[in-house]
Design a protein around this motif. Structure first.
Motif, short mmCIF file in Angstrom:
data_model
loop_
_atom_site.label_atom_id
_atom_site.label_comp_id
_atom_site.label_asym_id
_atom_site.label_seq_id
_atom_site.Cartn_x
_atom_site.Cartn_y
_atom_site.Cartn_z
N LEU A 1 0.82 -1.21 0.00
CA LEU A 1 0.00 0.00 0.00
C LEU A 1 0.85 1.26 0.00
O LEU A 1 0.52 2.24 -0.67
N VAL A 2 1.93 1.26 0.76
CA VAL A 2 2.80 2.45 0.87
C VAL A 2 4.25 1.99 0.97
O VAL A 2 4.54 0.98 1.62
N ALA A 3 5.14 2.71 0.32
CA ALA A 3 6.58 2.47 0.45
C ALA A 3 7.25 3.79 0.81
O ALA A 3 6.98 4.83 0.20
N ILE A 4 8.12 3.76 1.80
CA ILE A 4 8.74 4.97 2.34
C ILE A 4 10.17 5.12 1.83
O ILE A 4 10.93 4.14 1.79
N GLY A 5 10.53 6.33 1.47
CA GLY A 5 11.91 6.63 1.10
C GLY A 5 12.37 7.89 1.82
O GLY A 5 11.67 8.90 1.83
N THR A 6 13.55 7.82 2.43
CA THR A 6 14.15 9.00 3.08
C THR A 6 15.48 9.28 2.41
O THR A 6 16.27 8.36 2.17
N HIS A 7 15.75 10.58 2.14
CA HIS A 7 16.92 10.95 1.34
C HIS A 7 17.61 12.19 1.91
O HIS A 7 16.97 13.03 2.57
N ASP A 8 18.90 12.27 1.63
CA ASP A 8 19.67 13.47 1.96
C ASP A 8 19.43 14.50 0.86
O ASP A 8 19.91 14.34 -0.27
N LEU A 9 18.66 15.54 1.17
CA LEU A 9 18.26 16.51 0.16
C LEU A 9 19.45 17.26 -0.42
O LEU A 9 19.42 17.68 -1.59
N ASP A 10 20.51 17.42 0.35
CA ASP A 10 21.68 18.17 -0.14
C ASP A 10 22.44 17.42 -1.23
O ASP A 10 23.27 18.01 -1.92
N ARG A 11 22.19 16.14 -1.40
CA ARG A 11 22.84 15.36 -2.44
C ARG A 11 21.98 15.32 -3.71
O ARG A 11 22.36 14.65 -4.69
N LEU A 12 20.81 15.98 -3.68
CA LEU A 12 19.88 15.96 -4.80
C LEU A 12 19.57 17.37 -5.24
O LEU A 12 19.82 18.34 -4.52
N GLU A 13 18.99 17.48 -6.42
CA GLU A 13 18.56 18.77 -6.93
C GLU A 13 17.14 18.65 -7.49
O GLU A 13 16.86 17.77 -8.29
N GLY A 14 16.26 19.53 -6.99
CA GLY A 14 14.89 19.53 -7.49
C GLY A 14 14.77 20.36 -8.77
O GLY A 14 15.73 21.01 -9.19
N PRO A 15 13.60 20.36 -9.38
CA PRO A 15 12.40 19.62 -8.96
C PRO A 15 12.54 18.13 -9.23
O PRO A 15 13.34 17.70 -10.07
N PHE A 16 11.73 17.35 -8.50
CA PHE A 16 11.75 15.91 -8.64
C PHE A 16 10.61 15.45 -9.56
O PHE A 16 9.60 16.14 -9.71
N THR A 17 10.80 14.31 -10.16
CA THR A 17 9.73 13.72 -10.96
C THR A 17 9.48 12.30 -10.49
O THR A 17 10.42 11.59 -10.12
N TYR A 18 8.21 11.95 -10.48
CA TYR A 18 7.81 10.59 -10.15
C TYR A 18 7.27 9.98 -11.43
O TYR A 18 6.26 10.43 -11.96
N GLU A 19 7.97 8.96 -11.94
CA GLU A 19 7.66 8.42 -13.26
C GLU A 19 7.48 6.91 -13.21
O GLU A 19 7.80 6.25 -12.20
N ALA A 20 6.98 6.37 -14.29
CA ALA A 20 6.91 4.92 -14.49
C ALA A 20 7.61 4.61 -15.80
O ALA A 20 7.15 5.02 -16.87
N LEU A 21 8.75 3.91 -15.71
CA LEU A 21 9.60 3.69 -16.88
C LEU A 21 9.78 2.19 -17.13
O LEU A 21 9.69 1.38 -16.20
N PRO A 22 10.07 1.80 -18.37
CA PRO A 22 10.42 0.41 -18.64
C PRO A 22 11.66 0.02 -17.84
O PRO A 22 12.55 0.85 -17.63
N PRO A 23 11.73 -1.21 -17.36
CA PRO A 23 12.85 -1.63 -16.49
C PRO A 23 14.23 -1.39 -17.08
O PRO A 23 15.16 -1.03 -16.35
N ASN A 24 14.37 -1.54 -18.40
CA ASN A 24 15.70 -1.37 -19.00
C ASN A 24 16.14 0.08 -19.08
O ASN A 24 17.28 0.37 -19.40
N GLU A 25 15.24 1.02 -18.78
CA GLU A 25 15.60 2.44 -18.79
C GLU A 25 15.95 2.96 -17.40
O GLU A 25 16.29 4.13 -17.24
N ILE A 26 15.86 2.11 -16.40
CA ILE A 26 16.19 2.50 -15.02
C ILE A 26 17.53 1.88 -14.66
O ILE A 26 17.70 0.65 -14.71
N ARG A 27 18.48 2.72 -14.28
CA ARG A 27 19.82 2.21 -13.92
C ARG A 27 20.39 3.08 -12.80
O ARG A 27 20.43 4.31 -12.92
#
Length: 598
Positions: free
Chosen positions: A151-177
């Motif tokens: 039902l729910v999956a949790i993710g916690t991240h160090d924001l300083d290691r990332l740059e927004g804006p973020f996108t939530y997508e659904a991609l074919p498995p071979n395009e995710i690496r």
């Protein structure tokens, strides 16, 4: 009930006093909890050691109610107990700031995992103990309200290691690496599925997305993978003790539960922010297939829920006459704020976001009872009189078990209510028209695919496992089977059945016929034409049950209705259950013989 492990020394340090084990057990009881066990075990981040190190510490195992998600970590438990013991006043209100981060949700995610909620905790300082508590809370939530991340999956991240804006997508498995958590090497999503097949922890989550054409993934503006929910986070943005700004995202198939999970996380750990209890919301933009914004949300939702209750209603449930002014301080001890209603009897109760268990005035009454003290409620003789007795069906079942079957030398067995599809139909030479058995939508194994439609397969499996026992074997079972019923409110009904099997060289038709005559005698049913409910007959010509041998089988007719079958089991059925000795059996319904007036 979920069990929360808390390090005793850290717990007492946070509570501001020490307790003996007996005193803490009593405190738990007062609050509606249970101290399940006191153990010595290795703990990580036990309060004064570095991340990754371990020490031996005394740990309390505390059972908490399944709907009190706020108590699944040391922070929430301490806050609740301190307010309950009046060490603290009501917790501070959350102070949301302006949203700075944006998550854009692509339309393709509706095909796999359509919702995401998010928040940011700025200038946070995590001690080793708090860090470990955060990890443990995520695990508890995943196993509890998140239903093993389905039902729910949790993710916690160090924001300083990332740059927004973020996108939530659904991609074919071979395009995710990306490089998954705790690994340096990059893998494609397909490779990760193979890699984690043997992982004792993660392999259970693979079926949630493995067969989908697209996998959900959260990316930052540089297309770096933050997480591939519900499997694993990226190693690049993992949180550490040095993390200062924490980005929290929860992807979900159930948005309501996702909001509950997010609220519990931020309410528990926003206390470690430089400005305590300050929470930065995140703007969630849902895009359509054209790429334009369809709708906008801002999470978390921090407004308190208002429940209206009356003092009279609360008093009637507890059994103690309490006025509104007496109830208010009791609710304050349970972290609920109370304001006056439109009358002297009415209470308006403000429930904080982390108290997702408060849904109705009866939940408010339960908190009042806890704060008042169950031991203080005086025992009262009920104002009405009643007597208890067995349900007629259960009474008849017990009589059949003891006097009709056990006394005839048959041994009782208890078998699983769920069976495989093969055992239900194929091995019994019976045809499944998909209108009989209740099937389990996501069975954990092929052995338990659907609810049993008959008792006979379970008894035959028991015979199979006892093939080395000296013959003859006489087994019986009286229990419920499940069949589909469109007129039922839930689409299915239980049927009480009786089944007996005689296995051995003497397993002739007349053996089980004699048993059937005895059962019918006990039920007050005599041999006859079978038209009346007080008579029965055997119909060998009309019997079409392929589990039994043709010419050696018969339907049992009572009151003009087929209530069961009797006969020799077909050799193919015996072979399917690895049985080499002849077997005769009888299986019949019990409820038609029930006196409805009893």
């Amino acid at each position: 009930m979920p069990t929360v492990s808390v390090v005793r020394d850290r717990l007492f340090e946070e509570l501001g006093r020490t307790y003996t084990d007996e005193e803490f057990d009593e405190l738990c009881f007062e609050y509606g909890l249970e101290l399940d066990d006191v153990v010595e075990e290795k703990v990580g981040g036990g309060g004064r050691i570095k991340q990754g190190e371990e020490e031996i510490a005394t740990v309390y195992k505390v059972d908490v109610p399944a709907n009190r998600y706020d108590l699944l970590c040391t922070e929430g438990l301490v806050q609740a107990l301190r307010v309950f013991k009046r060490f603290d006043d009501l917790p501070r209100r959350f102070s949301p700031t302006e949203a700075q981060c944006v998550v854009q949700v692509k339309a393709e995610t509706t095909e796999i995992r359509p919702f995401v909620v998010s928040a940011v905790l700025r200038n946070i300082s995590l001690s080793p103990a708090a860090y470990q508590s955060l990890i443990d809370l995520q695990e508890k939530l995943h196993h509890n309200i998140c239903r093993q991340r389905s039902l729910v999956a949790i993710g916690t991240h160090d924001l300083d290691r990332l740059e927004g804006p973020f996108t939530y997508e659904a991609l074919p498995p071979n395009e995710i690496r990306f490089a998954p958590l705790s690994l340096e090497k990059e893998y494609s999503a397909d490779e990760l599925m193979t890699l984690y097949e043997t992982d004792t922890k993660l392999k259970a989550y693979l079926p949630l997305i493995r067969d989908a054409p697209r996998y959900p993934v959260i990316l930052d503006s540089k297309r770096r993978v933050c997480s591939m929910p519900p499997i694993i986070n990226g190693d690049h943005s993992k949180i550490t003790l040095d993390t200062k700004n924490m980005f929290i995202e929860c992807t979900a198939t159930d948005k309501t539960k996702a909001l509950v999970v997010l609220n519990v996380l931020v309410s528990a750990f926003s206390r470690y922010c430089e400005e305590a209890f300050s929470i930065e919301p995140v703007r969630i933009e849902y895009l359509n297939y054209a790429g334009t914004i369809d709708s906008v949300d801002q999470t978390p939702h921090l407004d308190a829920t208002e429940i209206t209750a009356s003092a009279r209603y609360i008093s009637s449930l507890i059994g103690v006459d309490l006025k509104a002014e007496e109830i208010a301080p009791l609710l304050n001890r349970m972290m609920l704020q109370v304001t006056a209603g439109s009358s002297s009897d009415e209470l308006k109760v403000l429930c904080p976001v982390y108290r997702a268990d408060i849904l109705h005035a009866c939940d408010v009454a339960e908190d009042v009872a806890i704060a008042y003290g169950f031991n203080r409620v005086k025992e009262q003789i009920p104002s009405f009189f009643t007597t208890g007795r067995s349900q007629p069906l259960n009474l008849l079942t017990d009589l059949l078990r003891k006097e009709a079957l056990a006394q005839r030398g048959y041994t009782e067995v208890l078998t699983w209510v769920t069976v495989s599809h093969e055992e239900n139909f194929t091995k019994m030479r019976r045809v499944d028209d998909n209108k009989q058995a209740v099937k389990i939508s996501n069975p954990k194994s092929q052995e338990f695919q659907e609810c049993r439609r008959y008792l006979l397969p379970g008894v035959l499996k028991t015979l199979r496992e006892n093939r080395n026992v000296r013959l003859p074997l006489r087994l019986f079972e009286v229990g419920d089977v499940v069949r589909l019923e469109k007129n039922s409110s839930i689409g299915a009904v239980n049927e009480r059945r009786l089944c007996a099997v005689h296995c051995g060289t003497s397993a002739a038709f007349e053996v089980v016929k004699a048993l059937l005559d005895h059962v019918m005698l006990m039920l007050g049913v005599e041999p006859g034409d079978g038209h009346a409910k007080s008579t029965f007959r055997l119909d060998s010509e009309g019997c079409q049950d392929e589990a039994f041998f043709p010419g050696r089988r018969a339907d049992i007719i009572v009151g003009g209705v087929n209530v069961g079958v009797i006969g020799w089991l077909h050799p193919e059925v015996l072979a399917n259950f690895s049985l080499t000795s002849p077997c005769s059996a009888v299986e019949m319904l019990v409820e038609p013989f029930l006196d409805k007036s009893a």
